[in-house]
Scaffold this motif. Structure first.
Motif, PDB file in Angstrom:
ATOM      1  N   VAL A 140      29.638  53.983  57.676  1.00 52.91           N
ATOM      2  CA  VAL A 140      29.097  52.774  57.045  1.00 52.91           C
ATOM      3  C   VAL A 140      28.879  52.986  55.551  1.00 52.91           C
ATOM      4  N   GLY A 141      28.333  54.155  55.209  1.00 54.53           N
ATOM      5  CA  GLY A 141      28.066  54.432  53.788  1.00 54.53           C
ATOM      6  C   GLY A 141      29.336  54.406  52.961  1.00 54.53           C
ATOM      7  N   ARG A 142      30.405  55.013  53.477  1.00 56.41           N
ATOM      8  CA  ARG A 142      31.661  55.006  52.743  1.00 56.41           C
ATOM      9  C   ARG A 142      32.229  53.591  52.628  1.00 56.41           C
ATOM     10  N   ALA A 143      32.113  52.830  53.720  1.00 58.37           N
ATOM     11  CA  ALA A 143      32.598  51.437  53.666  1.00 58.37           C
ATOM     12  C   ALA A 143      31.801  50.616  52.662  1.00 58.37           C
ATOM     13  N   TRP A 144      30.486  50.827  52.627  1.00 62.83           N
ATOM     14  CA  TRP A 144      29.664  50.108  51.646  1.00 62.83           C
ATOM     15  C   TRP A 144      30.031  50.507  50.224  1.00 62.83           C
ATOM     16  N   LEU A 145      30.330  51.798  50.039  1.00 59.34           N
ATOM     17  CA  LEU A 145      30.726  52.258  48.708  1.00 59.34           C
ATOM     18  C   LEU A 145      32.025  51.585  48.270  1.00 59.34           C
ATOM     19  N   VAL A 146      32.978  51.499  49.193  1.00 61.82           N
ATOM     20  CA  VAL A 146      34.237  50.834  48.870  1.00 61.82           C
ATOM     21  C   VAL A 146      33.996  49.363  48.536  1.00 61.82           C
ATOM     22  N   LEU A 147      33.149  48.696  49.333  1.00 64.77           N
ATOM     23  CA  LEU A 147      32.840  47.291  49.057  1.00 64.77           C
ATOM     24  C   LEU A 147      32.154  47.130  47.696  1.00 64.77           C
ATOM     25  N   GLY A 148      31.256  48.083  47.389  1.00 66.14           N
ATOM     26  CA  GLY A 148      30.587  48.016  46.091  1.00 66.14           C
ATOM     27  C   GLY A 148      31.558  48.189  44.938  1.00 66.14           C
ATOM     28  N   LEU A 149      32.506  49.130  45.083  1.00 62.30           N
ATOM     29  CA  LEU A 149      33.504  49.329  44.029  1.00 62.30           C
ATOM     30  C   LEU A 149      34.401  48.102  43.886  1.00 62.30           C
ATOM     31  N   ILE A 150      34.757  47.518  45.026  1.00 64.25           N
ATOM     32  CA  ILE A 150      35.565  46.297  44.962  1.00 64.25           C
ATOM     33  C   ILE A 150      34.795  45.176  44.260  1.00 64.25           C
ATOM     34  N   GLY A 151      33.502  45.031  44.608  1.00 65.03           N
ATOM     35  CA  GLY A 151      32.684  44.012  43.949  1.00 65.03           C
ATOM     36  C   GLY A 151      32.568  44.260  42.458  1.00 65.03           C
ATOM     37  N   LEU A 152      32.382  45.546  42.084  1.00 69.33           N
ATOM     38  CA  LEU A 152      32.279  45.869  40.661  1.00 69.33           C
ATOM     39  C   LEU A 152      33.594  45.582  39.940  1.00 69.33           C
ATOM     40  N   ALA A 153      34.722  45.908  40.596  1.00 69.48           N
ATOM     41  CA  ALA A 153      36.024  45.618  39.983  1.00 69.48           C
ATOM     42  C   ALA A 153      36.226  44.119  39.807  1.00 69.48           C
ATOM     43  N   LEU A 154      35.855  43.345  40.841  1.00 67.43           N
ATOM     44  CA  LEU A 154      35.989  41.889  40.723  1.00 67.43           C
ATOM     45  C   LEU A 154      35.090  41.330  39.629  1.00 67.43           C
ATOM     46  N   LEU A 155      33.876  41.885  39.520  1.00 70.01           N
ATOM     47  CA  LEU A 155      32.964  41.431  38.468  1.00 70.01           C
ATOM     48  C   LEU A 155      33.535  41.749  37.086  1.00 70.01           C
ATOM     49  N   THR A 156      34.120  42.942  36.937  1.00 69.74           N
ATOM     50  CA  THR A 156      34.723  43.314  35.653  1.00 69.74           C
ATOM     51  C   THR A 156      35.887  42.397  35.309  1.00 69.74           C
ATOM     52  N   VAL A 157      36.726  42.130  36.323  1.00 67.62           N
ATOM     53  CA  VAL A 157      37.851  41.223  36.086  1.00 67.62           C
ATOM     54  C   VAL A 157      37.345  39.840  35.687  1.00 67.62           C
ATOM     55  N   GLY A 158      36.277  39.372  36.353  1.00 71.14           N
ATOM     56  CA  GLY A 158      35.709  38.073  36.000  1.00 71.14           C
ATOM     57  C   GLY A 158      35.198  38.039  34.565  1.00 71.14           C
ATOM     58  N   ILE A 159      34.549  39.138  34.138  1.00 69.74           N
ATOM     59  CA  ILE A 159      34.034  39.184  32.764  1.00 69.74           C
ATOM     60  C   ILE A 159      35.177  39.189  31.762  1.00 69.74           C
ATOM     61  N   VAL A 160      36.229  39.975  32.060  1.00 68.84           N
ATOM     62  CA  VAL A 160      37.371  40.039  31.144  1.00 68.84           C
ATOM     63  C   VAL A 160      38.054  38.675  31.036  1.00 68.84           C
ATOM     64  N   VAL A 161      38.257  38.036  32.189  1.00 72.09           N
ATOM     65  CA  VAL A 161      38.889  36.714  32.168  1.00 72.09           C
ATOM     66  C   VAL A 161      38.022  35.707  31.415  1.00 72.09           C
ATOM     67  N   ALA A 162      36.704  35.762  31.654  1.00 74.69           N
ATOM     68  CA  ALA A 162      35.797  34.846  30.949  1.00 74.69           C
ATOM     69  C   ALA A 162      35.814  35.107  29.445  1.00 74.69           C
ATOM     70  N   ASP A 163      35.877  36.397  29.062  1.00 73.54           N
ATOM     71  CA  ASP A 163      35.907  36.725  27.637  1.00 73.54           C
ATOM     72  C   ASP A 163      37.192  36.212  26.993  1.00 73.54           C
ATOM     73  N   ARG A 164      38.327  36.392  27.701  1.00 78.25           N
ATOM     74  CA  ARG A 164      39.582  35.865  27.163  1.00 78.25           C
ATOM     75  C   ARG A 164      39.532  34.343  27.041  1.00 78.25           C
ATOM     76  N   LEU A 165      38.968  33.707  28.057  1.00 77.35           N
ATOM     77  CA  LEU A 165      38.850  32.252  28.019  1.00 77.35           C
ATOM     78  C   LEU A 165      37.936  31.812  26.880  1.00 77.35           C
ATOM     79  N   ALA A 166      36.807  32.524  26.723  1.00 72.02           N
ATOM     80  CA  ALA A 166      35.885  32.177  25.633  1.00 72.02           C
ATOM     81  C   ALA A 166      36.553  32.377  24.272  1.00 72.02           C
ATOM     82  N   ARG A 167      37.324  33.460  24.154  1.00 71.67           N
ATOM     83  CA  ARG A 167      38.016  33.696  22.880  1.00 71.67           C
ATOM     84  C   ARG A 167      39.024  32.595  22.590  1.00 71.67           C
ATOM     85  N   SER A 168      39.747  32.159  23.631  1.00 69.24           N
ATOM     86  CA  SER A 168      40.725  31.091  23.418  1.00 69.24           C
ATOM     87  C   SER A 168      40.058  29.781  23.018  1.00 69.24           C
ATOM     88  N   LEU A 169      38.781  29.609  23.384  1.00 74.14           N
ATOM     89  CA  LEU A 169      38.049  28.409  22.989  1.00 74.14           C
ATOM     90  C   LEU A 169      37.409  28.567  21.625  1.00 74.14           C
TER      91      LEU A 169
END
Length: 424
Positions: A140-169
């Motif tokens: 369970v701990g390893r699965a939670w760690l993987v889920l946490g890393l996936i969530g962190l990666a998705l959050l980073t991608v969201g921030i990068v996309v938002a920053d690019r969008l904000a820059r384009s505006l």
């Protein structure tokens, strides 16, 4: 705005991740516990046939082998309340299972699985196996760690996309703001390259149309002034003809000189009105002021006026056109000649400004201001239009500077024009 869009993306992405990852993490924990329970139950049920035969020796040997090879302890409670395998107490759960009911009991340290075996010679036997908390949560701990890393990666991608969008505006908005500031400084050649979302492109296009319209209106106004000034040439010509008919030659020469001066002024008005181009104004104040003082020095010599000139030997670029700066100098020097008696000394000083640009100070030793300093347009304490100082003030303020007028240390008049630096 860029930070706010990034924070909005972080908040939205976080809510989505929490909504999906938390239930998924709980599901992983449940699946892991059910898997461990199912494995232990299957292992206990695999011994049911052997327990039902009642061969104590074979059962004991089998339990020793199973417990030695498996991390899950197994105990068999016989109908006579004796037990084989890993020692375990005969508790209420075992008592309940001995009545013929297979059960699963949660304990603080794990999960106890009891399988009832009926059909034996002496009654119902009970197979007990125990799954610890660690086994229930295995992986369970390893699965939670993987889920946490996936969530962190998705959050980073969201921030990068938002920053690019904000820059384009933000970049198109910043360009529109920059062009607006250039237009406010008088650079009517500034234009926006429409980019970004359709709404921002519309704003940029509208600003370009506005700049073009302002340029057209100013050009039309200046042409109207030039045309009106040109119409003054007819009465000026008539005055010249009248002056030539005067019998007194000296008076004719004096009137003719006045007419020549008026004609030069009309010509200058036409030239000034039509020289407008709407670009960024700049000039070298040192060269312009030196030229104008040299021009007025001839008249000062005729009137026995001592002239003190203090000008630096280096160029001083200012945000004013050469024609406007020359006009300011001529207006101020003309005031000295018009409002002070012959022989009155005056000083012209040009110095670098505190923040760039230049400071032009003209001081005379005449009677000074015997009335409130005329800083408002059209206000004068003498027989003048009251526009001279106002023109000088507006010229200085147009470059980002200001005008100061007051008494000089000797009691005369002192006027200082502060001109802003030339735009790079």
């Amino acid at each position: 705005m860029r930070r706010r869009l990034a924070l909005l993306a972080v908040a939205t992405t976080s809510l989505v991740l929490v909504a999906f990852l938390v239930p998924l993490a709980m599901l992983v924990s449940t699946v892991a516990a059910e898997r461990a329970t199912a494995e232990a139950t299957a292992q206990a049920q695999s011994l049911a046939a052997l327990v039902a035969l009642g061969d104590r020796g074979s059962l004991d040997t089998t339990l020793r082998q199973v417990n030695g090879a498996n991390g899950t302890p197994i105990t068999v409670f016989l109908p006579d309340r004796t037990s084989l395998g890993v020692p375990a107490p005969w508790d209420r759960a075992v008592e309940l299972a001995a009545r013929g009911r297979s059960i699963t009991v949660e304990t603080p340290t794990g999960r106890e699985i009891l399988v009832a075996v009926q059909g034996g010679a002496g009654g119902t036997s009970v197979i007990r196996t125990f799954v610890s908390t660690g086994q229930l949560r295995q992986g369970v701990g390893r699965a939670w760690l993987v889920l946490g890393l996936i969530g962190l990666a998705l959050l980073t991608v969201g921030i990068v996309v938002a920053d690019r969008l904000a820059r384009s505006l933000i970049q198109p908005v910043g360009q529109v703001a920059g062009v607006s500031r250039r237009l406010a400084r008088g650079d009517l050649d500034a234009r926006v390259d429409p980019a970004g979302p359709p709404e921002i492109r519309d704003v940029g296009t509208a600003l370009n149309h506005l700049a073009t319209r302002i340029r057209e209106l100013l050009t039309r106004e200046r042409e109207a002034v030039a045309d009106l000034s040109h119409q003054l040439r007819t009465p000026v010509t008539a005055l010249r003809l009248e002056a030539e008919t005067l019998r007194d030659k000296d008076e004719a020469a004096r009137v003719g000189e006045a007419v020549d001066t008026l004609e030069r002024m009309v010509t200058q008005v036409i030239r000034e009105a039509r020289r407008f181009r709407g670009g960024v104004a700049r000039c070298d104040a040192t060269a312009v002021i030196t030229d104008r003082v040299t021009f007025w020095s001839a008249l000062a010599e005729d009137q026995d006026r001592p002239v003190r000139l203090r000008i630096p030997g280096t160029p001083l670029p200012v945000g004013v056109s050469a024609q406007d700066l020359a006009a300011c100098a001529d207006l101020l020097l003309e005031n000295v000649f018009a409002n002070t008696p012959d022989g009155t000394p005056f000083t012209v000083e040009l110095a670098p400004g505190p923040d760039g640009g230049a400071l032009l100070t003209i001081t005379d030793e005449g009677p000074g201001f015997s009335y409130p300093v005329p800083v408002d347009r059209g206000t004068s304490g003498r027989s003048s239009t009251g526009l001279g100082l106002d023109i000088a003030r507006r010229t200085a303020e147009g470059s980002g500077g200001r005008m100061r007028a007051g008494p000089s240390p000797s009691g005369g008049a002192e006027i200082t024009l502060e001109f802003g630096p030339a735009a790079s």
